[in-house]
Design a protein around this motif. Structure first.
Motif, PDB file in Angstrom:
ATOM      1  N   TYR A   1      -8.425  11.761  -4.031  1.00  0.00           N
ATOM      2  CA  TYR A   1      -8.993  10.875  -3.454  1.00  0.00           C
ATOM      3  C   TYR A   1      -8.560   9.409  -3.945  1.00  0.00           C
ATOM      4  O   TYR A   1      -8.568   8.352  -3.366  1.00  0.00           O
ATOM      5  CB  TYR A   1     -10.563  10.999  -3.285  1.00  0.00           C
ATOM      6  N   ALA A   2      -8.283   9.359  -5.315  1.00  0.00           N
ATOM      7  CA  ALA A   2      -8.008   7.978  -5.909  1.00  0.00           C
ATOM      8  C   ALA A   2      -6.426   7.575  -5.314  1.00  0.00           C
ATOM      9  O   ALA A   2      -6.232   6.539  -4.904  1.00  0.00           O
ATOM     10  CB  ALA A   2      -7.936   8.290  -7.361  1.00  0.00           C
ATOM     11  N   GLU A   3      -5.661   8.916  -5.429  1.00  0.00           N
ATOM     12  CA  GLU A   3      -4.327   8.321  -4.729  1.00  0.00           C
ATOM     13  C   GLU A   3      -4.236   7.786  -3.356  1.00  0.00           C
ATOM     14  O   GLU A   3      -3.580   7.041  -2.883  1.00  0.00           O
ATOM     15  CB  GLU A   3      -3.428   9.527  -5.038  1.00  0.00           C
ATOM     16  N   PHE A   4      -5.169   8.840  -2.363  1.00  0.00           N
ATOM     17  CA  PHE A   4      -5.239   8.415  -0.846  1.00  0.00           C
ATOM     18  C   PHE A   4      -5.900   6.990  -0.858  1.00  0.00           C
ATOM     19  O   PHE A   4      -5.416   6.210  -0.115  1.00  0.00           O
ATOM     20  CB  PHE A   4      -6.133   9.453  -0.398  1.00  0.00           C
ATOM     21  N   GLY A   5      -6.923   6.641  -1.565  1.00  0.00           N
ATOM     22  CA  GLY A   5      -7.726   5.450  -1.296  1.00  0.00           C
ATOM     23  C   GLY A   5      -6.770   4.444  -2.082  1.00  0.00           C
ATOM     24  O   GLY A   5      -6.830   3.099  -1.147  1.00  0.00           O
ATOM     25  N   ALA A   6      -6.081   4.552  -3.031  1.00  0.00           N
ATOM     26  CA  ALA A   6      -5.061   3.329  -3.546  1.00  0.00           C
ATOM     27  C   ALA A   6      -4.040   3.164  -2.386  1.00  0.00           C
ATOM     28  O   ALA A   6      -3.865   2.187  -1.965  1.00  0.00           O
ATOM     29  CB  ALA A   6      -4.336   3.892  -4.844  1.00  0.00           C
ATOM     30  N   LEU A   7      -3.479   4.333  -1.676  1.00  0.00           N
ATOM     31  CA  LEU A   7      -2.490   4.126  -0.735  1.00  0.00           C
ATOM     32  C   LEU A   7      -3.034   3.245   0.308  1.00  0.00           C
ATOM     33  O   LEU A   7      -2.145   2.546   0.946  1.00  0.00           O
ATOM     34  CB  LEU A   7      -1.787   5.489  -0.434  1.00  0.00           C
ATOM     35  N   CYS A   8      -4.251   3.676   0.970  1.00  0.00           N
ATOM     36  CA  CYS A   8      -4.774   2.750   1.950  1.00  0.00           C
ATOM     37  C   CYS A   8      -5.030   1.458   1.559  1.00  0.00           C
ATOM     38  O   CYS A   8      -4.498   0.520   2.389  1.00  0.00           O
ATOM     39  CB  CYS A   8      -6.247   3.492   2.063  1.00  0.00           C
ATOM     40  N   LYS A   9      -5.853   1.261   0.389  1.00  0.00           N
ATOM     41  CA  LYS A   9      -5.721  -0.155   0.142  1.00  0.00           C
ATOM     42  C   LYS A   9      -4.321  -0.928  -0.128  1.00  0.00           C
ATOM     43  O   LYS A   9      -4.436  -2.018   0.437  1.00  0.00           O
ATOM     44  CB  LYS A   9      -6.525  -0.347  -1.205  1.00  0.00           C
ATOM     45  N   LEU A  10      -3.177  -0.486  -0.652  1.00  0.00           N
ATOM     46  CA  LEU A  10      -2.270  -1.203  -0.790  1.00  0.00           C
ATOM     47  C   LEU A  10      -1.549  -1.256   0.540  1.00  0.00           C
ATOM     48  O   LEU A  10      -0.854  -2.393   0.607  1.00  0.00           O
ATOM     49  CB  LEU A  10      -1.165  -0.043  -1.710  1.00  0.00           C
ATOM     50  N   TRP A  11      -1.699  -0.468   1.534  1.00  0.00           N
ATOM     51  CA  TRP A  11      -0.999  -0.469   2.881  1.00  0.00           C
ATOM     52  C   TRP A  11      -1.643  -1.779   3.295  1.00  0.00           C
ATOM     53  O   TRP A  11      -1.117  -2.855   4.007  1.00  0.00           O
ATOM     54  CB  TRP A  11      -1.066   0.774   3.420  1.00  0.00           C
ATOM     55  N   GLU A  12      -2.917  -1.985   3.383  1.00  0.00           N
ATOM     56  CA  GLU A  12      -3.911  -2.926   3.737  1.00  0.00           C
ATOM     57  C   GLU A  12      -3.319  -4.243   3.049  1.00  0.00           C
ATOM     58  O   GLU A  12      -3.355  -5.126   3.738  1.00  0.00           O
ATOM     59  CB  GLU A  12      -5.283  -2.826   3.828  1.00  0.00           C
ATOM     60  N   THR A  13      -3.402  -4.343   1.829  1.00  0.00           N
ATOM     61  CA  THR A  13      -2.969  -5.500   1.173  1.00  0.00           C
ATOM     62  C   THR A  13      -1.693  -6.067   1.569  1.00  0.00           C
ATOM     63  O   THR A  13      -1.580  -7.073   1.740  1.00  0.00           O
ATOM     64  CB  THR A  13      -3.136  -5.198  -0.403  1.00  0.00           C
ATOM     65  N   ALA A  14      -0.687  -5.169   1.649  1.00  0.00           N
ATOM     66  CA  ALA A  14       0.640  -5.470   2.110  1.00  0.00           C
ATOM     67  C   ALA A  14       0.599  -6.355   3.555  1.00  0.00           C
ATOM     68  O   ALA A  14       1.099  -7.215   3.595  1.00  0.00           O
ATOM     69  CB  ALA A  14       1.586  -4.288   2.005  1.00  0.00           C
ATOM     70  N   GLN A  15      -0.175  -5.611   4.527  1.00  0.00           N
ATOM     71  CA  GLN A  15      -0.379  -6.053   5.700  1.00  0.00           C
ATOM     72  C   GLN A  15      -0.859  -7.611   5.548  1.00  0.00           C
ATOM     73  O   GLN A  15      -0.525  -8.403   6.479  1.00  0.00           O
ATOM     74  CB  GLN A  15      -0.958  -5.242   6.498  1.00  0.00           C
ATOM     75  N   SER A  16      -2.167  -7.791   4.772  1.00  0.00           N
ATOM     76  CA  SER A  16      -2.693  -8.893   4.735  1.00  0.00           C
ATOM     77  C   SER A  16      -1.705 -10.012   4.080  1.00  0.00           C
ATOM     78  O   SER A  16      -1.711 -11.461   4.376  1.00  0.00           O
ATOM     79  CB  SER A  16      -3.845  -8.949   3.672  1.00  0.00           C
ATOM     80  N   LEU A  17      -0.945  -9.690   3.126  1.00  0.00           N
ATOM     81  CA  LEU A  17       0.241 -10.624   2.683  1.00  0.00           C
ATOM     82  C   LEU A  17       1.344 -10.702   3.443  1.00  0.00           C
ATOM     83  O   LEU A  17       2.239 -11.295   3.066  1.00  0.00           O
ATOM     84  CB  LEU A  17       0.573 -10.138   1.069  1.00  0.00           C
ATOM     85  N   ASP A  18       1.502 -10.103   4.540  1.00  0.00           N
ATOM     86  CA  ASP A  18       2.502  -9.971   5.505  1.00  0.00           C
ATOM     87  C   ASP A  18       3.964  -9.663   4.690  1.00  0.00           C
ATOM     88  O   ASP A  18       5.130 -10.378   4.875  1.00  0.00           O
ATOM     89  CB  ASP A  18       2.777 -11.484   6.103  1.00  0.00           C
ATOM     90  N   VAL A  19       3.885  -8.756   3.901  1.00  0.00           N
ATOM     91  CA  VAL A  19       5.096  -8.260   3.265  1.00  0.00           C
ATOM     92  C   VAL A  19       5.311  -6.703   3.747  1.00  0.00           C
ATOM     93  O   VAL A  19       4.279  -6.116   4.074  1.00  0.00           O
ATOM     94  CB  VAL A  19       4.982  -8.431   1.483  1.00  0.00           C
ATOM     95  N   THR A  20       6.527  -6.292   3.618  1.00  0.00           N
ATOM     96  CA  THR A  20       6.551  -4.803   3.941  1.00  0.00           C
ATOM     97  C   THR A  20       6.288  -3.853   2.918  1.00  0.00           C
ATOM     98  O   THR A  20       6.351  -4.147   1.714  1.00  0.00           O
ATOM     99  CB  THR A  20       8.512  -4.607   3.905  1.00  0.00           C
ATOM    100  N   PRO A  21       5.297  -2.980   3.503  1.00  0.00           N
ATOM    101  CA  PRO A  21       4.403  -1.892   2.590  1.00  0.00           C
ATOM    102  C   PRO A  21       5.677  -1.210   1.625  1.00  0.00           C
ATOM    103  O   PRO A  21       6.679  -0.915   1.987  1.00  0.00           O
ATOM    104  CB  PRO A  21       4.049  -0.852   3.393  1.00  0.00           C
ATOM    105  N   PHE A  22       5.367  -1.133   0.261  1.00  0.00           N
ATOM    106  CA  PHE A  22       5.990  -0.690  -0.725  1.00  0.00           C
ATOM    107  C   PHE A  22       5.784   0.845  -0.905  1.00  0.00           C
ATOM    108  O   PHE A  22       6.320   1.337  -1.950  1.00  0.00           O
ATOM    109  CB  PHE A  22       6.326  -1.464  -1.721  1.00  0.00           C
ATOM    110  N   THR A  23       4.723   1.391  -0.273  1.00  0.00           N
ATOM    111  CA  THR A  23       4.152   2.682  -0.566  1.00  0.00           C
ATOM    112  C   THR A  23       4.296   3.532   0.828  1.00  0.00           C
ATOM    113  O   THR A  23       4.369   2.857   1.789  1.00  0.00           O
ATOM    114  CB  THR A  23       2.769   2.761  -1.203  1.00  0.00           C
ATOM    115  N   PRO A  24       4.293   4.871   0.542  1.00  0.00           N
ATOM    116  CA  PRO A  24       4.302   5.562   2.011  1.00  0.00           C
ATOM    117  C   PRO A  24       2.763   5.458   2.603  1.00  0.00           C
ATOM    118  O   PRO A  24       1.851   5.130   1.927  1.00  0.00           O
ATOM    119  CB  PRO A  24       4.383   7.050   1.426  1.00  0.00           C
ATOM    120  N   TYR A  25       3.033   5.493   3.814  1.00  0.00           N
ATOM    121  CA  TYR A  25       1.695   5.473   4.843  1.00  0.00           C
ATOM    122  C   TYR A  25       0.847   6.589   4.726  1.00  0.00           C
ATOM    123  O   TYR A  25       1.315   7.719   4.767  1.00  0.00           O
ATOM    124  CB  TYR A  25       1.947   5.099   6.304  1.00  0.00           C
TER     125      TYR A  25
END
Length: 303
Positions: free
Chosen positions: A152-176
């Motif tokens: 759950y730590a990995e899944f939660g982190a992947l979700c948060k990192l994907w959302e942060t990348a979108q908020s910064l308008d950069v290409t996600p650097f982790t798998p969706y």
């Protein structure tokens, strides 16, 4: 007994049919049953995950959400100390509509080696004191709880990192992250349509890549991590993939909350040192390691 090399468990390759059959024999979820689909190994598990156990909205177009879809195992991509990664094809039968995904499955307590988890788990606490005591004592129940925490730590982190990348308008650097079900995480497969996984950064030759561009991508990724309050915790050229020029960081179960973890800055500093050492050995110059660390600490809001 031959001493295992440090990265022996990190090789990306499809296993043979015999290994796949052994996996089927030992996993009841994949056994044949009268209610199973006519094709594939199991019905899609999409509807078994709650909305909070699915990836961030909007879902990418390639994510298959139809309940008529089936999952078909295509073999093992990677074996590791705490989990194994399998290649899965999820598709709607007779339509040709489907996608490849990586299924990361954490092992049961008898087959895992949580050899380094103490430092990483600092700052990760549950509201249940019984669980916290079991985790600290490493009882059988505690090990199962650790598996759940890591998944759950990995899944939660992947979700948060994907959302942060979108908020910064950069290409996600982790798998969706597609979904999580128990201790199985389904996520974007990084590789070719025929199931060949992307190479690790460690295997990329300098003459075949633009080191400056890859470093800039990684620096953006590290910024996304820091802005999200994280350090990877174990970043190295062996858990970074390069696919068609895109840099993708994988293996985040040991993700570190740099604010809650008292050793957060140390983990962040180590991540930067590990990857920058590799880039420098390939010819990258002009990067001040101390400045990079301080920049990321400022982004994370830590000293």
């Amino acid at each position: 007994m031959r001493k295992q090399r440090k990265f022996d468990d990190d090789d990306f390759s499809l296993t043979d049919t015999d290994t796949f059959e052994k996996f089927l024999d030992h996993d009841p979820e994949w056994d044949e049953n009268p209610d199973g689909p006519e094709t594939g190994d199991r019905w899609s598990t999409w509807d078994l995950s709650s909305p909070t156990e699915r990836g961030p909205l909007p879902h990418p177009e390639w994510v298959v959400t139809e309940l008529a879809a089936v999952d078909t195992e295509r073999g093992m991509l990677k074996t590791g100390k705490e989990a194994d990664v399998f290649l899965i094809r999820r598709e709607v039968p007779e339509t040709g509509y489907g996608t490849l995904m990586a299924a990361k499955r954490y092992r049961d307590s008898d087959h895992r080696m949580f050899h380094r988890d103490a430092g990483y788990l600092e700052g990760r606490r549950t509201r249940d004191s019984r669980v916290n005591r079991a985790v600290a004592a490493r009882t059988a129940f505690g090990k199962e709880a650790i598996a759940g925490q890591w998944a759950y730590a990995e899944f939660g982190a992947l979700c948060k990192l994907w959302e942060t990348a979108q908020s910064l308008d950069v290409t996600p650097f982790t798998p969706y992250p597609v979904q999580i079900l128990g201790t199985e995480i389904l996520m974007e497969f990084i590789g070719t349509p025929d199931g060949v996984a992307a190479p690790r950064l460690a295997a990329v030759r300098p003459e075949d890549a633009n080191l400056t561009d890859l470093w800039e991508q990684l620096l953006i990724g590290l910024r996304v991590l820091a802005r999200s309050g994280y350090a990877h915790g174990d970043l190295s050229p062996y858990n970074i993939l390069v696919h068609e020029g895109r840099l993708v960081v994988i293996d985040l179960p040991q993700i570190v909350d740099v604010v809650a973890n008292p050793h957060g800055r140390r983990f962040l500093t180590r991540d930067v040192h590990n990857v920058l050492t590799w880039f420098r050995s390939r010819g990258l110059s002009g990067v001040d390691e101390t400045e990079v660390v301080q920049f990321l600490c400022d982004e994370a809001g830590i000293r």
